[in-house]
Design a protein around this motif. Sequence first.
Motif: not given
Lengths: 507, 308
Positions: A15, A17-20, A23, A59, A392, A396, A400
């Motif tokens: 990830a 930040g908040s962007v995955k 997964e 991660d 996001p 933004c 990014k």
Amino acid sequence: MEPVKAIEMKGISKAFGSVKANEDVNLTVYNGEIHALLGENGAGKSTLVNMLSGIYMPDSGFISVYGEEVRFASPKDSIKKGIGMIHQHFKLVDVLSAQENIILGDRQGTFIKRKKLTQEIKKLSDQYGLDVNPNKKVYEMSVGEKESLEIIKVLYRGAKILIMDEPTAVLTPQETKRLFEIIRNMKEQGCAIIIITHKLNEVMEISDRVTVLRKGKSVGTVNTKEVEVQTLIEMMVGKKIDLAITKETIENKKLLLEVDGLYVMNQEKKHALTDISFSLYSSEILGVAGVAGSGQKELCETIAGLNPAEKGRIFFEGENILGKTPQEIIRLGIRMGFIPEDRLGMGLIGSMDIVDNIILKDYQNAPGLFLKRSRYYEKANRIVDKLDIQTPGIFCPVKKLSGGNIQKVLLGREIDSDPRVLITAYPVRGLDIGASLTIYDLLNEQKKKGVGILFIGEDLDVLMDLCDRVMVFCGGEMMGTVDPSQVTKEEIGWMMAGGKMKQEVRA
Amino acid sequence: MEGFLAAAVIAGTPLLFATVGELITEKAGNLNLGVEGLMVMGAVIGFLVGYRTGSPVLACLGALAAGSVGSLIFAVLTVSLRVNQVVTGLTLTIFGQGFASFVGSSVMGAVLPYSIKEFFQVIAIPGLSSIPFIGPIFFKQDIFVYFGYVVVVATSIYLYKTKKGLNLRSVGESAASADASGIPVNLYKYVHIIIGGALCALGGAYLSLVTVPVWQENIIAGRGWIAVALVIFASWNPIKALVGSYLFGGLNILGFRLQSVGIHISQYLIDMLPYAATIFIVIISTRKNKKEDMPPADLSNPYFREER
């Protein structure tokens, strides 16, 4: 015999930040196979392979190379394991020569032994059928040569696992063909190859197996031979889509832009454009075909007022616009969206958000001393919605976003300003099919509204499907204008290489 | 004439060390505008150590240590913490000047012991010094000047002939490419910022130990800034840095020479010369187009691998 697993990735997540970005992704690549990684822009393909090359650290999840579990702390560790990565944006040092780039980071010996190195490079080039001049500086190279150099660089380090991140995005059809020969050659020598692409025909042509990613997750792995293109699209996009590009011929055209005997010099004081004359009408898409660097960039810049012309005239509705400032030309309603190779170089400011980038071309026209940013929130949201930009939010920073989404911001801004003439250069460069189709639809919609569109493209199939007429450039000269329904792809290719076409087509 | 040129070499030597030091730093992609501060730190520590111990070697080592510590601060801030390099460099200059005033107040106006003056006496190199014209200018000098030649030659070989030097250049040109090639970017930056800073400080020490063997606060007098400009003039090439340094050394002492031959121009006007020439040369040398003469392409950009 059971094939050797070169790479196994299990349950990889990453990830930002908040962007995955990834997964629970799984990927297995065997020795001696060409494995395509397919997915839309922002599906997490680059992120995944960057974890193999040691640029990013996962991660969670496991990576094994030849059955041995690894944790890469830096690209150095990855290189040691025999992994060679060819990045989407080449990681080459411009002022250094080919051979200097090849031995970067090499640890054997203190001094550079140029003669021995030249021989070794020659041997490798012959073995794999690559063509690189060891003493040529990178800044003098074409993209095709740079690609070859990147390949030799990883082979020189003895890489057995090759990862290529969108290698064909900036190559001409001929260069792509050569690249594929080289890749097959490497496969025969027992290398494992991962190739990232979103061009389906390439996947079908080159790969043995395909792993499809969608929104950061792995959808599945299939054998290329046993799969239909339609199935791959569904896996990639998540729904069925129609690939056909529509073309409507609209009557009652008006002359909008007329270029007459245009000569333009480039920065090296050589002719970039020689005696160019053409007319652009309302409600038409006029294509420009040509090998990269045939004067397309100079043509765009001259019309937009960024580049002075040596001689010639450019009329917009009867008024000569040569010599006008870019500001004045924008006010006339001539808009340009140029997508350079690095996508950000021209037109957008990476560190600014979507709203500020939209204001960029408009703020001078608004009254008052201060910016009223809130007035543009609605506009930004409208563009984000209409073009389905994955972000996001409108605040933004543009850099990014993934490449395709950056392009949509740029094009969205130009279209939203209700232009009279729209110049788009490489608007689908590096875009996946879904996004490309969105952009073709947007252009067709503009055409219906009466906009004259100059479309500078790379993919001949697209140029022929989308454009009403196609001009072919070669080395800054115009080889002719053709009606796509009257010629074959090969004929256009022949003109791109310098063949003249006698017959001219009128709009 | 020979006398004037020999004196120009001496006056150019502190510039040479500082220019090569800054050049190495910039080759690693970091613009250190703290040269002036590093020079004055080297000058004061070199002088203090020399004054207290009487040892010229310890004095030089002291100066090198001062430059290393000063540039280590710069490296931590700009490489690890990715602080703006221009601001950090300017701060380092101000810090260095304050540091020198503070530390040097106890030896203001003091004179160095004889052992040091003796060590830095002129030594004629047998054979070479008897070459007509060239000999007296370049080979009848003190040991410090000779060391300057060594530094220039060694730096040239390192940069253009060795693999480590090639790696260093790639770090300054494109940190991301260097990283992808497996080069430890931050390590290279640290090592070369520190070596560069140490050389700057050694240049400062030459002023306080040899040129003016008395401590005074404004001893550097803007030479650090000239060095920054000389790096541009030299288009990041150590050999050209040598030429530039001696040229500016000559401009520095031109005033004295003119007076001694009876030409009277305002001293203030003469003092202006090196600085005016700096501006002129920076304008001229930014007009060249050759790719190889351009600054390292990644100069002053902080590098972070996972940046998207």
